[in-house]
Design an enzyme around this catalytic site. Structure first.
Site, mmCIF file in Angstrom:
data_model
loop_
_atom_site.group_PDB
_atom_site.id
_atom_site.type_symbol
_atom_site.label_atom_id
_atom_site.label_comp_id
_atom_site.label_asym_id
_atom_site.label_seq_id
_atom_site.Cartn_x
_atom_site.Cartn_y
_atom_site.Cartn_z
ATOM 1 C CD GLU A 265 -2.855 -1.043 2.145
ATOM 2 O OE1 GLU A 265 -3.226 -0.066 3.221
ATOM 3 O OE2 GLU A 265 -3.811 -1.841 2.177
ATOM 4 C CE LYS B 54 -10.674 -3.618 4.298
ATOM 5 N NZ LYS B 54 -10.157 -4.823 4.856
HETATM 6 C C1 2PG Z 1 -7.077 -4.013 5.666
HETATM 7 C C2 2PG Z 1 -7.040 -3.849 4.240
HETATM 8 C C3 2PG Z 1 -6.644 -2.349 3.752
HETATM 9 P P1 2PG Z 1 -6.524 -5.899 2.611
HETATM 10 O O1 2PG Z 1 -6.842 -5.045 6.106
HETATM 11 O O2 2PG Z 1 -7.394 -3.106 6.423
HETATM 12 O O3 2PG Z 1 -5.339 -2.214 4.613
HETATM 13 O O4 2PG Z 1 -6.053 -4.951 3.711
HETATM 14 O O5 2PG Z 1 -7.156 -5.008 1.539
HETATM 15 O O6 2PG Z 1 -5.610 -6.862 2.262
HETATM 16 O O7 2PG Z 1 -7.597 -6.757 3.398
HETATM 17 MG MG MG Z 2 -8.047 -4.183 8.270
#
Ligand code: 2PG
Ligand code: MG
Length: 430
Positions: free
Chosen positions: A206, A338
């Site tokens: 990231e 998300k």
């Molecule tokens: C998280 C995300 C973003 P990933 O764990 O919050 O940092 O990671 O998209 O790999 O789940």
């Molecule tokens: Mg997370």
């Protein structure tokens, strides 16, 4: 009046920030308005997330998305044609019905989320406004407090450090622009500190520095030093936010910290986190315990919930039902939102609404696998989410998002308001 019924839905394979294939969807309305969006992809995923449809096999590590693309071109396009793109709830309900599974496993969450977002963009285009304005209506909007990674670890940096995200927030900033200026200073200071000590190993997934630390706590020491070296006041101006992503190294109540050479039970790990919280200016902790350790999450929230933001990601997977359950039993006090964990915008929105009903904080978040797509920024602003997390302060798939917020702030001019410390619901002062 423009005709906002869907005329065509198409899809193509594009590539994400890890060089992996992903899904881009395009929705065209009868009036010619067009919306486009790209599905992101996680690496440290919760087991309850909606799942992407990947092709398997040898090519591209099994990650190709031809089946998801075909689902959009045939089934989804046929079903959505003639629906009104302005009615997002109906579009998303149809995607859910069509998929018919609990986790979007048949059509693929990468297919459904891309179409859901593209449809929202098309509706906004028909309205001749940016998506954030389309979602917010005529009301005032507040720009979110950014949560920005400085060091990357966990699944995003080959497990070099157990803790995944060492981030900062700038509750003392007066504007989004100022929050980014302060972040730029801290990011630069952290890089200089690492370089001076011969610890710099490039950047993680990231964009945060890929660290060469000898313990997890050393990362906190460096981050605190970077805040001070940037001339900023810890907590009041800039504070630390962590994503422990504990599901990656904790199962069945055992937490294995490889870098520290330690294995702790749930209570022992809470003690360890408590020691860090006591020593460093930490105001927010995400996934402090693993997704299968609800008792640990309750105990941690009972102990630190008054002074800290405690965010559920893997544990809550952007599910309204899970947020309601967690609020009822006192596990966490904030949710990470998300959209691709849910699979449609409406379901993500429901999880955000559930967090509001519970009196929780919320953070709209990107994934570790991202692209130039900035939909997430429009959702955070348009939905009025108080915080936004999109990774670090480097690499254009991250900067595209921060720069997009700046454009909205500039467009609002005098009317621009910044969430600042209010985003943390008064937590963080001690
Ligand atoms: C998280 C995300 C973003 P990933 O764990 O919050 O940092 O990671 O998209 O790999 O789940
Ligand atoms: Mg997370």
């Amino acid at each position: 009046m423009s005709d906002t019924r869907i005329n065509d839905v198409s899809a193509m394979r594009v590539w994400d920030s890890r060089g992996r294939p992903t899904v881009e969807a395009q929705v065209i309305l009868r009036d010619g308005s067009c919306g486009r969006a790209i599905a992101p992809a996680g690496a440290s995923t919760g087991s309850g997330e909606a799942v992407d449809l990947r092709d398997g096999g040898d090519a591209l590590g099994g990650r190709d998305v031809q089946r998801a693309l075909a689902n959009i071109r045939v089934e989804i396009a046929d079903a959505l044609r003639h629906m009104d793109a302005v009615d997002q709830v109906a579009v998303d309900a149809l995607l859910c019905r069509l998929d018919g599974t609990e986790n979007k496993g048949r059509l693929g969450a990468n297919a459904t989320v891309a179409v859901s977002m593209a449809s929202a963009h098309a509706a906004a285009a028909a309205n001749r406004v940016p998506l954030w304005r389309h979602l917010a209506g005529d009301g005032d909007v507040v720009l979110p407090l950014p949560e920005i990674q400085i060091f990357g670890g966990g699944a995003h940096a080959g497990g070099r450090v157990d803790v995944q995200d060492f981030m900062i927030v700038a509750p003392g900033a007066e504007s989004f622009d100022q929050a980014l200026v302060w972040t730029a200073e801290v990011y630069a200071a952290a890089g200089q500190l690492l370089e001076a000590q011969g610890r710099l190993r490039g950047v993680a997934d990231e964009g945060g520095y890929w660290p060469e630390f000898s313990s997890n706590e050393e990362a906190l020491e460096y981050l605190s030093k970077a805040i001070e070296a940037a001339g900023l006041k810890p907590v009041d101006q800039v504070a630390i936010a962590l994503d422990i992503a504990a599901s990656e190294f904790g199962q069945r109540g055992r937490y294995k910290l490889s870098l520290d050479g330690d294995e702790l039970d749930s209570d022992g790990f809470i003690e360890r986190l408590g020691a860090w919280i006591g020593r460093y200016p930490i105001v927010s902790v995400e996934d402090p315990l693993a997704e299968d350790d609800e008792e640990g999450l309750r105990a941690f929230t009972a102990r630190f919930g008054k002074r800290l933001q405690i965010v559920g990601d893997d544990y809550l997977v952007t599910s309204a039902a899970r947020v309601e359950h967690a609020a009822a039993i006192g596990a966490c006090n904030a949710v990470l939102i998300k959209p691709n964990q849910a699979g449609t915008l409406s379901e993500a929105r429901q999880a955000l609404d559930a967090s509001r009903d519970a009196g929780w904080d919320a953070i709209v978040s990107a994934r570790s696998g991202e692209t130039e797509d900035t939909t997430i920024v429009h959702l955070a602003i348009g939905w009025g989410a108080p915080q936004l997390k999109v990774g670090s302060f480097a690499r254009s798939e991250r900067m595209a998002k921060w720069n997009e917020v700046l454009r909205v702030e500039a467009a609002l001019g005098e009317r621009a308001r910044f969430a600042g410390a209010s985003a943390l619901g008064g937590r963080g002062s001690r």
